[in-house]
Write a protein that holds these residues in place. Structure first.
Motif, PDB file in Angstrom:
ATOM      1  N   SER A  12      -3.612  -8.438  -7.251  1.00  0.00           N
ATOM      2  CA  SER A  12      -2.447  -9.327  -7.188  1.00  0.00           C
ATOM      3  C   SER A  12      -1.333  -8.705  -6.342  1.00  0.00           C
ATOM      4  O   SER A  12      -0.731  -9.387  -5.502  1.00  0.00           O
ATOM      5  CB  SER A  12      -1.952  -9.615  -8.604  1.00  0.00           C
ATOM      6  N   SER A  13      -1.070  -7.423  -6.557  1.00  0.00           N
ATOM      7  CA  SER A  13      -0.004  -6.783  -5.778  1.00  0.00           C
ATOM      8  C   SER A  13      -0.389  -6.668  -4.303  1.00  0.00           C
ATOM      9  O   SER A  13       0.455  -6.813  -3.427  1.00  0.00           O
ATOM     10  CB  SER A  13       0.352  -5.413  -6.362  1.00  0.00           C
ATOM     11  N   TRP A  14      -1.661  -6.428  -4.028  1.00  0.00           N
ATOM     12  CA  TRP A  14      -2.125  -6.339  -2.645  1.00  0.00           C
ATOM     13  C   TRP A  14      -2.039  -7.675  -1.927  1.00  0.00           C
ATOM     14  O   TRP A  14      -1.785  -7.727  -0.736  1.00  0.00           O
ATOM     15  CB  TRP A  14      -3.558  -5.824  -2.589  1.00  0.00           C
ATOM     16  N   TYR A  15      -2.262  -8.751  -2.656  1.00  0.00           N
ATOM     17  CA  TYR A  15      -2.238 -10.082  -2.051  1.00  0.00           C
ATOM     18  C   TYR A  15      -0.899 -10.353  -1.364  1.00  0.00           C
ATOM     19  O   TYR A  15      -0.851 -11.011  -0.334  1.00  0.00           O
ATOM     20  CB  TYR A  15      -2.533 -11.150  -3.102  1.00  0.00           C
ATOM     21  N   HIS A  16       0.166  -9.823  -1.933  1.00  0.00           N
ATOM     22  CA  HIS A  16       1.511 -10.026  -1.368  1.00  0.00           C
ATOM     23  C   HIS A  16       1.794  -9.104  -0.184  1.00  0.00           C
ATOM     24  O   HIS A  16       2.793  -9.293   0.507  1.00  0.00           O
ATOM     25  CB  HIS A  16       2.564  -9.849  -2.459  1.00  0.00           C
ATOM     26  N   VAL A  17       0.922  -8.128   0.025  1.00  0.00           N
ATOM     27  CA  VAL A  17       1.101  -7.184   1.131  1.00  0.00           C
ATOM     28  C   VAL A  17       0.150  -7.505   2.281  1.00  0.00           C
ATOM     29  O   VAL A  17       0.560  -7.588   3.436  1.00  0.00           O
ATOM     30  CB  VAL A  17       0.844  -5.734   0.648  1.00  0.00           C
ATOM     31  N   ASN A  18      -1.142  -7.676   1.950  1.00  0.00           N
ATOM     32  CA  ASN A  18      -2.171  -7.894   2.953  1.00  0.00           C
ATOM     33  C   ASN A  18      -3.308  -8.667   2.287  1.00  0.00           C
ATOM     34  O   ASN A  18      -4.033  -8.105   1.459  1.00  0.00           O
ATOM     35  CB  ASN A  18      -2.656  -6.541   3.494  1.00  0.00           C
ATOM     36  N   LYS A  19      -3.432  -9.932   2.617  1.00  0.00           N
ATOM     37  CA  LYS A  19      -4.409 -10.791   1.948  1.00  0.00           C
ATOM     38  C   LYS A  19      -5.847 -10.273   2.109  1.00  0.00           C
ATOM     39  O   LYS A  19      -6.643 -10.355   1.182  1.00  0.00           O
ATOM     40  CB  LYS A  19      -4.289 -12.221   2.450  1.00  0.00           C
ATOM     41  N   THR A  20      -6.169  -9.720   3.257  1.00  0.00           N
ATOM     42  CA  THR A  20      -7.518  -9.184   3.460  1.00  0.00           C
ATOM     43  C   THR A  20      -7.823  -8.088   2.447  1.00  0.00           C
ATOM     44  O   THR A  20      -8.925  -8.036   1.892  1.00  0.00           O
ATOM     45  CB  THR A  20      -7.683  -8.649   4.898  1.00  0.00           C
ATOM     46  N   SER A  21      -6.856  -7.225   2.193  1.00  0.00           N
ATOM     47  CA  SER A  21      -7.078  -6.149   1.219  1.00  0.00           C
ATOM     48  C   SER A  21      -7.366  -6.735  -0.167  1.00  0.00           C
ATOM     49  O   SER A  21      -8.234  -6.230  -0.885  1.00  0.00           O
ATOM     50  CB  SER A  21      -5.892  -5.196   1.172  1.00  0.00           C
TER      51      SER A  21
ATOM     52  N   LEU B 296       2.348  -1.072   4.775  1.00  0.00           N
ATOM     53  CA  LEU B 296       3.621  -0.679   4.172  1.00  0.00           C
ATOM     54  C   LEU B 296       4.204   0.595   4.791  1.00  0.00           C
ATOM     55  O   LEU B 296       5.231   1.093   4.327  1.00  0.00           O
ATOM     56  CB  LEU B 296       3.469  -0.518   2.658  1.00  0.00           C
ATOM     57  N   GLY B 297       3.568   1.102   5.834  1.00  0.00           N
ATOM     58  CA  GLY B 297       4.115   2.252   6.544  1.00  0.00           C
ATOM     59  C   GLY B 297       3.872   3.588   5.877  1.00  0.00           C
ATOM     60  O   GLY B 297       4.685   4.507   6.021  1.00  0.00           O
ATOM     61  N   GLY B 298       2.793   3.718   5.141  1.00  0.00           N
ATOM     62  CA  GLY B 298       2.446   5.003   4.522  1.00  0.00           C
ATOM     63  C   GLY B 298       2.902   5.084   3.081  1.00  0.00           C
ATOM     64  O   GLY B 298       3.144   4.071   2.423  1.00  0.00           O
ATOM     65  N   PHE B 299       3.019   6.313   2.601  1.00  0.00           N
ATOM     66  CA  PHE B 299       3.472   6.542   1.232  1.00  0.00           C
ATOM     67  C   PHE B 299       5.001   6.523   1.215  1.00  0.00           C
ATOM     68  O   PHE B 299       5.650   7.364   1.818  1.00  0.00           O
ATOM     69  CB  PHE B 299       2.960   7.889   0.711  1.00  0.00           C
ATOM     70  N   ASN B 300       5.540   5.542   0.535  1.00  0.00           N
ATOM     71  CA  ASN B 300       6.995   5.403   0.460  1.00  0.00           C
ATOM     72  C   ASN B 300       7.331   4.540  -0.751  1.00  0.00           C
ATOM     73  O   ASN B 300       6.449   4.191  -1.538  1.00  0.00           O
ATOM     74  CB  ASN B 300       7.552   4.795   1.756  1.00  0.00           C
ATOM     75  N   LYS B 301       8.601   4.193  -0.870  1.00  0.00           N
ATOM     76  CA  LYS B 301       9.062   3.402  -2.015  1.00  0.00           C
ATOM     77  C   LYS B 301       8.347   2.042  -2.094  1.00  0.00           C
ATOM     78  O   LYS B 301       7.996   1.579  -3.173  1.00  0.00           O
ATOM     79  CB  LYS B 301      10.573   3.212  -1.901  1.00  0.00           C
ATOM     80  N   LYS B 302       8.127   1.401  -0.939  1.00  0.00           N
ATOM     81  CA  LYS B 302       7.479   0.074  -0.922  1.00  0.00           C
ATOM     82  C   LYS B 302       6.012   0.144  -1.341  1.00  0.00           C
ATOM     83  O   LYS B 302       5.483  -0.802  -1.901  1.00  0.00           O
ATOM     84  CB  LYS B 302       7.572  -0.562   0.469  1.00  0.00           C
ATOM     85  N   SER B 303       5.362   1.253  -1.052  1.00  0.00           N
ATOM     86  CA  SER B 303       3.928   1.348  -1.346  1.00  0.00           C
ATOM     87  C   SER B 303       3.642   1.931  -2.729  1.00  0.00           C
ATOM     88  O   SER B 303       2.488   1.956  -3.166  1.00  0.00           O
ATOM     89  CB  SER B 303       3.216   2.185  -0.279  1.00  0.00           C
ATOM     90  N   MET B 304       4.686   2.373  -3.429  1.00  0.00           N
ATOM     91  CA  MET B 304       4.490   3.038  -4.712  1.00  0.00           C
ATOM     92  C   MET B 304       3.749   2.162  -5.724  1.00  0.00           C
ATOM     93  O   MET B 304       2.796   2.617  -6.357  1.00  0.00           O
ATOM     94  CB  MET B 304       5.833   3.473  -5.296  1.00  0.00           C
ATOM     95  N   VAL B 305       4.148   0.918  -5.889  1.00  0.00           N
ATOM     96  CA  VAL B 305       3.508   0.063  -6.893  1.00  0.00           C
ATOM     97  C   VAL B 305       2.086  -0.334  -6.473  1.00  0.00           C
ATOM     98  O   VAL B 305       1.143  -0.103  -7.235  1.00  0.00           O
ATOM     99  CB  VAL B 305       4.373  -1.175  -7.223  1.00  0.00           C
ATOM    100  N   PRO B 306       1.874  -0.908  -5.282  1.00  0.00           N
ATOM    101  CA  PRO B 306       0.503  -1.310  -4.958  1.00  0.00           C
ATOM    102  C   PRO B 306      -0.483  -0.145  -4.878  1.00  0.00           C
ATOM    103  O   PRO B 306      -1.623  -0.265  -5.338  1.00  0.00           O
ATOM    104  CB  PRO B 306       0.619  -2.031  -3.615  1.00  0.00           C
TER     105      PRO B 306
END
Length: 166
Positions: A126-135, A73-83
């Motif tokens: 669940s939130s990680w699954y939508h970002v990176n399945k391995t995580s 997600l490119g570090g700490f930002n708006k997109k990474s706030m929830v996961p």
């Protein structure tokens, strides 16, 4: 990017969960041969020596999973706030269990902390699954262990209703 800045986030994220685990270990070490030893435990309770390596493995895998999400997600930002926020919340809940269960000798409240941790860890997965399945897959063993830990905590709580410190 220099060599240190290339690998430092991965190491930092991977080691972060161990901080609370090590602090909790100090509390556990004080109580494992005292109060905990005298509690009734089910026959299927894992031996004491097993908990440290299991938690070490689980902390490493969830920490590395958080790094994968952060990186994706490119570090700490708006997109990474929830996961990453969900992850931080479940990690804080995870770290709270040891002082509650071992430190305060409150298995009932420990169970509450475990159930909240399990819910937050499930939401994290669940939130990680939508970002990176391995995580997300790295969280599955943790979820399984939380289930075992919750059932074990429940049995200890129910089987020791009036157990006081020796």
């Amino acid at each position: 990017m220099d060599t240190v800045s290339a690998w430092a986030p991965g190491v930092g994220f991977t080691l972060l969960p161990h901080v609370g685990g090590m602090l909790g270990g100090l509390i556990t070490d004080r109580e494992i041969h005292g109060w905990y030893e005298y509690l009734e435990k089910p026959s299927w309770c894992p031996p004491n020596w097993m908990f440290a390596p299991v938690w070490g493995t689980l902390y490493t895998s969830m920490g590395y999973g958080s790094y994968l999400v952060w990186k994706e997600l490119g570090g700490f930002n708006k997109k990474s706030m929830v996961p990453l926020g969900l992850y931080a919340g479940q990690l804080a809940l995870n770290w709270s269990w040891t002082p509650i269960f071992f430190g305060a000798h409150k298995p009932g409240w420990g169970l509450v902390a475990l159930l909240l941790t399990t819910g937050a860890a499930t939401a994290t997965t669940s939130s990680w699954y939508h970002v990176n399945k391995t995580s997300a897959y790295l969280m599955f063993p943790y979820l399984a262990w939380l289930t075992l830990a919750s059932v074990l905590n429940y049995r200890i709580w129910k089987d020791n209703p009036n157990k006081k410190k020796p």
